[in-house]
Design a protein around this motif. Sequence first.
Motif, mmCIF file in Angstrom:
data_model
loop_
_atom_site.group_PDB
_atom_site.id
_atom_site.type_symbol
_atom_site.label_atom_id
_atom_site.label_comp_id
_atom_site.label_asym_id
_atom_site.label_seq_id
_atom_site.Cartn_x
_atom_site.Cartn_y
_atom_site.Cartn_z
ATOM 1 N N ILE A 137 0.716 -1.234 0.185
ATOM 2 C CA ILE A 137 0.161 -0.104 -0.012
ATOM 3 C C ILE A 137 0.815 1.191 0.152
ATOM 4 C CG2 ILE A 137 -1.613 1.274 1.404
ATOM 5 C CD1 ILE A 137 -2.619 -1.301 2.366
ATOM 6 N N MET A 138 1.789 1.184 0.798
ATOM 7 C CA MET A 138 2.758 2.476 0.943
ATOM 8 C C MET A 138 3.573 2.753 -0.068
ATOM 9 S SD MET A 138 2.002 3.780 3.691
ATOM 10 C CE MET A 138 3.244 4.996 3.872
ATOM 11 N N GLY A 139 4.055 1.762 -1.016
ATOM 12 C CA GLY A 139 4.745 1.940 -2.053
ATOM 13 C C GLY A 139 4.015 2.824 -3.132
ATOM 14 N N PRO A 140 2.945 2.479 -3.732
ATOM 15 C CA PRO A 140 2.195 3.167 -4.639
ATOM 16 C C PRO A 140 1.819 4.566 -4.082
ATOM 17 C CG PRO A 140 1.486 1.015 -4.662
ATOM 18 C CD PRO A 140 2.124 0.839 -3.388
ATOM 19 N N ALA A 141 1.564 4.425 -2.714
ATOM 20 C CA ALA A 141 1.166 5.969 -2.260
ATOM 21 C C ALA A 141 2.300 6.949 -2.398
ATOM 22 C CB ALA A 141 0.373 5.362 -0.900
ATOM 23 N N VAL A 142 3.361 6.443 -1.625
ATOM 24 C CA VAL A 142 4.440 7.248 -1.410
ATOM 25 C C VAL A 142 5.084 7.558 -2.863
ATOM 26 C CG1 VAL A 142 7.098 7.171 -0.603
ATOM 27 C CG2 VAL A 142 5.303 6.306 0.942
ATOM 28 N N SER A 143 5.189 6.606 -3.697
ATOM 29 C CA SER A 143 5.514 6.812 -4.949
ATOM 30 C C SER A 143 4.771 8.151 -5.643
ATOM 31 C CB SER A 143 5.324 5.764 -5.988
ATOM 32 O OG SER A 143 6.226 4.735 -5.513
ATOM 33 N N ALA A 144 3.364 8.120 -5.503
ATOM 34 C CA ALA A 144 2.675 9.167 -6.049
ATOM 35 C C ALA A 144 2.608 10.363 -5.213
ATOM 36 C CB ALA A 144 1.207 8.847 -5.756
ATOM 37 N N VAL A 145 2.912 10.310 -4.223
ATOM 38 C CA VAL A 145 3.419 11.649 -3.402
ATOM 39 C C VAL A 145 4.664 12.186 -3.878
ATOM 40 C CG1 VAL A 145 3.927 12.743 -1.090
ATOM 41 C CG2 VAL A 145 1.962 11.171 -1.219
ATOM 42 N N ILE A 146 5.856 11.426 -3.927
ATOM 43 C CA ILE A 146 7.182 12.005 -4.514
ATOM 44 C C ILE A 146 6.910 12.415 -5.793
ATOM 45 C CG2 ILE A 146 9.383 11.182 -4.983
ATOM 46 C CD1 ILE A 146 9.221 9.222 -2.702
ATOM 47 N N SER A 147 6.118 11.543 -6.676
ATOM 48 C CA SER A 147 5.912 11.914 -8.132
ATOM 49 C C SER A 147 5.334 13.610 -8.258
ATOM 50 C CB SER A 147 5.195 10.987 -8.736
ATOM 51 O OG SER A 147 5.680 9.888 -8.996
ATOM 52 N N LEU A 148 4.292 13.513 -7.458
ATOM 53 C CA LEU A 148 3.575 14.968 -7.359
ATOM 54 C C LEU A 148 4.563 15.998 -6.676
ATOM 55 C CD1 LEU A 148 0.304 13.978 -5.999
ATOM 56 C CD2 LEU A 148 0.683 15.022 -8.086
ATOM 57 N N ALA A 149 5.302 15.798 -5.844
ATOM 58 C CA ALA A 149 6.061 16.695 -5.063
ATOM 59 C C ALA A 149 7.097 16.970 -6.103
ATOM 60 C CB ALA A 149 6.864 16.253 -3.976
ATOM 61 N N VAL A 150 7.846 16.039 -6.613
ATOM 62 C CA VAL A 150 8.890 16.332 -7.733
ATOM 63 C C VAL A 150 8.461 17.141 -8.920
ATOM 64 C CG1 VAL A 150 10.528 15.350 -9.565
ATOM 65 C CG2 VAL A 150 10.359 14.384 -7.455
ATOM 66 N N TYR A 151 7.342 17.030 -9.366
ATOM 67 C CA TYR A 151 6.690 17.501 -10.401
ATOM 68 C C TYR A 151 6.427 19.117 -10.394
ATOM 69 C CZ TYR A 151 3.809 19.052 -14.484
ATOM 70 O OH TYR A 151 3.341 19.540 -15.393
ATOM 71 N N TYR A 152 5.935 19.529 -8.975
ATOM 72 C CA TYR A 152 5.212 20.932 -8.853
ATOM 73 C C TYR A 152 6.644 21.549 -8.273
ATOM 74 C CZ TYR A 152 0.394 19.621 -9.078
ATOM 75 O OH TYR A 152 -0.775 19.351 -9.747
ATOM 76 N N ALA A 153 7.676 20.762 -7.665
ATOM 77 C CA ALA A 153 8.845 21.491 -7.587
ATOM 78 C C ALA A 153 9.611 21.768 -8.844
ATOM 79 C CB ALA A 153 9.952 20.834 -6.530
ATOM 80 N N TYR A 154 9.270 21.040 -9.722
ATOM 81 C CA TYR A 154 10.065 21.307 -11.131
ATOM 82 C C TYR A 154 9.255 22.257 -11.765
ATOM 83 C CZ TYR A 154 10.795 21.014 -16.041
ATOM 84 O OH TYR A 154 11.367 21.474 -17.286
ATOM 85 N N ARG A 155 7.956 22.419 -11.623
ATOM 86 C CA ARG A 155 7.225 23.630 -12.206
ATOM 87 C C ARG A 155 7.638 24.955 -11.543
ATOM 88 N NH1 ARG A 155 5.942 22.777 -16.950
ATOM 89 N NH2 ARG A 155 4.366 24.330 -16.878
ATOM 90 N N SER A 156 7.768 24.890 -10.128
ATOM 91 C CA SER A 156 7.997 26.246 -9.292
ATOM 92 C C SER A 156 9.224 26.714 -10.016
ATOM 93 C CB SER A 156 8.159 25.737 -7.750
ATOM 94 O OG SER A 156 7.125 25.419 -7.391
ATOM 95 N N ILE A 157 10.281 25.590 -9.961
ATOM 96 C CA ILE A 157 11.706 26.022 -10.951
ATOM 97 C C ILE A 157 11.474 26.686 -12.046
ATOM 98 C CG2 ILE A 157 14.018 25.453 -11.373
ATOM 99 C CD1 ILE A 157 13.818 23.315 -8.997
#
Length: 402
Positions: A137-157
Amino acid sequence: MSTPLPGVATDEDGLRNGIHIFTAVLLMVAVASSFQMALIDAAINLILIAAFAAVYFLGSIPVDSWPDGKKQAWIVLLTALWIGEMVVSPVGIYLVFTLFFVYLQVLDELRGVISVVFAASVAVIMQIPNGLTFGGIMGPAVSAVISLAVYYAYRSIQRISSEREQLINQLMDTRAQLAQSEHDQGVIAERQRLAHEIHDTVAQGLSSIQLLLHAAEREVRDTNNAHARDNALERIDQARRAASENLAEARAMIAALTPDSLSRHSLKAALERMADSFGQAGELSIEVDIDGEVRELPMPVEAALLRIAQGAVGNVVKHAEASRCRITVTYEEDEVRLDVVDNGRGFDLQSVRTRRAEMGHVGVEAMRRRAEERGGQLTMESQPGGPTAVSAVLPTPVEGFD
């Protein structure tokens, strides 16, 4: 997919290339898992992996130019192949990382987040038949959160980079505008300076020549008077010499913008030559006096004094109807003063102050600007019916010449 921000296309391509490399690695891991499967399952696994790779890599290049319907069909096909791969091989679950970034890049913000949550939920649900664990359960959930964080951090940059680039462009534009403004101001100042130079040299000289020729014309008309003819010849000779001197002034102004008379004579001598020329042209007596201890002044100061005197005396000749004029140069410890006084008809000072310096009316303004350019000031005293006095005070350097 949202339109790339200006100036960040290279960063966008870098992110995509990183996802492509990451996807290729995941696909190779999925291919390696085929060695632990039965022949039929391995074949199906390889077919699904090949199909996923073909759809992903061939579609990721032109996807930006596709209409929304085609983009959504491409995403649905990738998702279906991913689900099929998970059914055949548990390793296929890792391809969800690729889908997370595809959803966020191709779809708008809301649909992209919803699709990420959907894919994470599917990854969890597909594990139920084999037994769901906390890690599952935690694998896909954490992966989704990390993906969202990376993507929005990139968009902020991206946004910060774009804003910084826009700011730099604005600063460059502002600097260019300031440079252009300074250039324009320099051109205007140079035009004004040249207008003053021409007014005080060529224009004044031509005015003297005009007065001399008018006088000669009047005297030549009296052909029965030998004395008048002699006077006419003298006027013509004076006009010739005035034209020669003004030609030399014009050439000097063009060559070095230094008065030709000052390059060959002292200030007093230059003033006397100018006074003699104007006096003969205007038929009046012009005297030059020197007070104080005479000393050599910087050329720009002497040039300014000579030009101011030319302007003042030129106005006397043209407008004052005077019979006498006196030019006085007074040397003091830290300044030099020029006074030009005539016994003419005078004028209303207020009318001169309110009159604009238009063509043909630049004399007073030119004298004032010359004094101010040398750090000095010019004053005038006059009244209708009375004498006129023009005074210019210029500071002189104590040590050295500027």
